[in-house]
Design a protein around this motif. Structure first.
Motif, short mmCIF file in Angstrom:
data_model
loop_
_atom_site.label_atom_id
_atom_site.label_comp_id
_atom_site.label_asym_id
_atom_site.label_seq_id
_atom_site.Cartn_x
_atom_site.Cartn_y
_atom_site.Cartn_z
N THR A 66 0.93 -1.27 -0.10
CA THR A 66 -0.06 0.03 0.22
C THR A 66 0.77 1.22 0.03
N GLY A 115 -2.09 2.55 -6.69
CA GLY A 115 -0.92 2.63 -5.84
C GLY A 115 0.55 2.53 -6.65
N SER A 166 5.98 3.79 3.49
CA SER A 166 4.71 2.53 3.67
C SER A 166 5.15 1.61 4.29
#
Length: 371
Positions: free
Chosen positions: A282, A311, A360
Motif C-alpha cells: 500500500t 498505488g 509505507s
C-alpha cells in the motif's frame, strides 16, 4: 576483472516441499512453466515471463540440484544468480584466484539437445552463490537435464529483469561494490549528481531517524545484465522499524531482498496482478498529495487518480520518469518481494519513490506492532 558475465540466465530459489512459490508466480504474476526436472529428491521448475527466468528448487535431496547447490538456509530464499559466461572453467579458476570458494567444480551436463558446463562459486552477499554457465552450444528449451513443459502464452506483464537489490549489513556496501567490480566487471552507477562511489546515495527517513544507503552498479555499455543495487541501513532508526534490518533478521543474514521486473505497461501489469489476487504494498495516501506531485504525474502523461487507485509510484522530471509498484513478500517470513517497474527515459530509481516505499513499509510495521 576475473570473469565477464554476459547475461543473467536465471535466478534460483530454494523452498521446502509444499511451499507455494512456483504456483504463486504463475497465479499472481503471469509466469509460465518452461522446463522441469525431478530426481534425487528434488523438484526443479523453471518459470519464465519474457526474458525473466526463475528456477524454483523444491525439496532437500541428498545431493545437489542441477546448476546450483542446496545452501541449507534456515528460511526459503533467493539463493543463486546464474550468469552466462564464455568459459565456465576459466571463469571459476579466475574467481578462485581472487579468493572465491568453488562450491561446485566445473561439470558438464548433456542431453539430446546439446551440452552445457557450469560451476558454482561463493559470493560475499550472505547465502547468495553464483553459477557460471557455458551453454553456447545448447539448443534446448532451458538446460540439459530438464524436460520442456508445454504451456499457454503468458499475459506479457513482464519483459525482463531490470535490477537486483541486495540487503547488506551496515558498512558493507563499499567492499561488496569492489568485489562485484573486481570479479564480475560491475561499475558504479551514480543515482545523484556528484555521488561518491564509496558512500552511494543516502535517503534519510522523513523523521530524520535512520534511512537507506543505496549503491547502484552496472556493467559496461552494451551489456544486457540487470543493474545491481546494494541497500544498507543508516544508523538511528527505531528498533524494529527498518526494512533492511528486518530483512536481515528474518532472512537470517544478507541476501537478495527483491527483484525489479520490467513491464512495458505498468498499469496493465498492476491491474493484472491485483486482479489475480497478488498482494501489492500500500502506498501512503500522502504520497499523491505532495506539492507538485499531480503536476509531475500529468507531465508524464499519466492520470493522477488512476495511479493513486493502483498505488503506482511516479518520480522524475525533464521528460524522464520512473513508475514503480511493489509486492508484499512472497514468503511467510516477510523477506523477499518483487517490484514492477516501467521507465520513461529514467535510468535511476527515484529518490522520492525510495522515500515513499520506506514510509509505507514503516507504516505497515507500526500497524503490525499495534495489532
Amino acid at each position: 576483472m576475473a570473469a565477464l558475465a554476459r547475461r543473467l540466465c536465471h535466478i534460483s530459489f530454494h523452498v521446502s516441499t509444499g511451499q507455494p512459490l512456483a504456483l504463486d508466480l504463475q497465479r499472481f504474476f503471469g509466469f509460465r512453466p518452461l522446463a522441469a526436472r525431478e530426481a534425487d529428491g528434488w523438484r526443479q521448475l523453471a518459470l519464465r515471463s519474457g526474458d525473466a527466468v526463475f528456477l524454483v528448487n523444491e525439496g532437500a535431496g541428498p545431493g545437489e540440484p542441477l546448476y546450483g547447490l542446496h545452501p541449507r538456509h534456515a528460511v526459503p530464499s533467493a539463493t543463486n544468480l546464474c550468469f552466462d559466461v564464455a568459459n565456465a572453467g576459466a571463469a571459476a579458476r579466475a574467481l578462485a584466484a581472487r579468493g572465491c570458494r568453488v562450491l561446485v567444480a566445473p561439470v558438464s551436463v548433456q542431453d539430446a539437445q546439446g551440452a552445457a558446463t557450469y560451476a558454482v562459486v561463493s559470493s560475499p552477499a550472505g547465502n547468495l552463490s553464483l553459477t557460471l554457465l557455458e551453454r553456447a552450444e545448447y539448443r534446448g528449451t532451458f538446460l540439459p537435464g530438464f524436460e520442456a513443459v508445454p504451456s499457454a502464452p503468458g499475459p506479457g506483464w513482464v519483459s525482463h529483469v531490470d535490477h537486483l537489490t541486495l540487503a547488506c549489513t551496515p558498512g558493507s556496501s563499499p567492499s561488496l561494490s569492489r568485489w562485484f567490480h573486481d570479479c564480475l566487471g560491475f561499475c558504479h552507477l551514480p543515482l545523484s549528481p556528484g555521488e561518491d562511489p564509496e558512500l552511494g546515495l543516502e535517503v534519510a527517513a522523513e523523521s530524520g531517524r535512520g534511512g537507506l544507503r543505496l549503491t547502484a552498479l552496472q556493467t559496461p555499455p552494451g551489456s544486457i545484465l540487470p543493474t545491481l543495487v546494494l541497500a544498507e541501513s543508516l544508523p538511528g532508526a527505531a528498533r524494529g522499524q527498518d526494512q533492511v534490518e528486518q530483512f536481515l533478521a528474518r532472512h537470517r543474514g544478507p541476501g537478495l531482498q527483491h527483484v525489479g521486473l520490467y513491464t512495458p505497461n505498468i498499469v496493465e501489469a498492476t491491474e493484472g496482478v491485483a486482479g489475480a489476487g497478488g498482494q501489492l504494498l500500500t502506498t501512503p495516501e500522502a504520497y499523491y498529495q505532495q506539492p507538485g506531485k499531480k503536476r509531475q504525474i500529468l507531465a508524464a502523461g499519466r492520470e493522477p487518480s488512476l495511479l493513486a487507485r493502483q498505488g503506482i509510484l511516479l518520480d522524475g522530471d525533464k521528460g524522464k520518469f520512473l513508475l514503480q509498484v511493489f509486492t508484499k513478500s512472497l514468503f511467510a517470513e516477510d523477506t523477499f518481494f518483487l517490484e514492477l517497474i516501467q521507465r520513461q527515459g529514467a535510468t535511476g530509481f527515484g529518490q522520492g519513490n525510495i522515500r515513499a516505499l520506506w514510509q509505507s513499509v514503516q507504516e505497515k510495521a507500526a500497524r503490525s506492532q499495534e495489532d
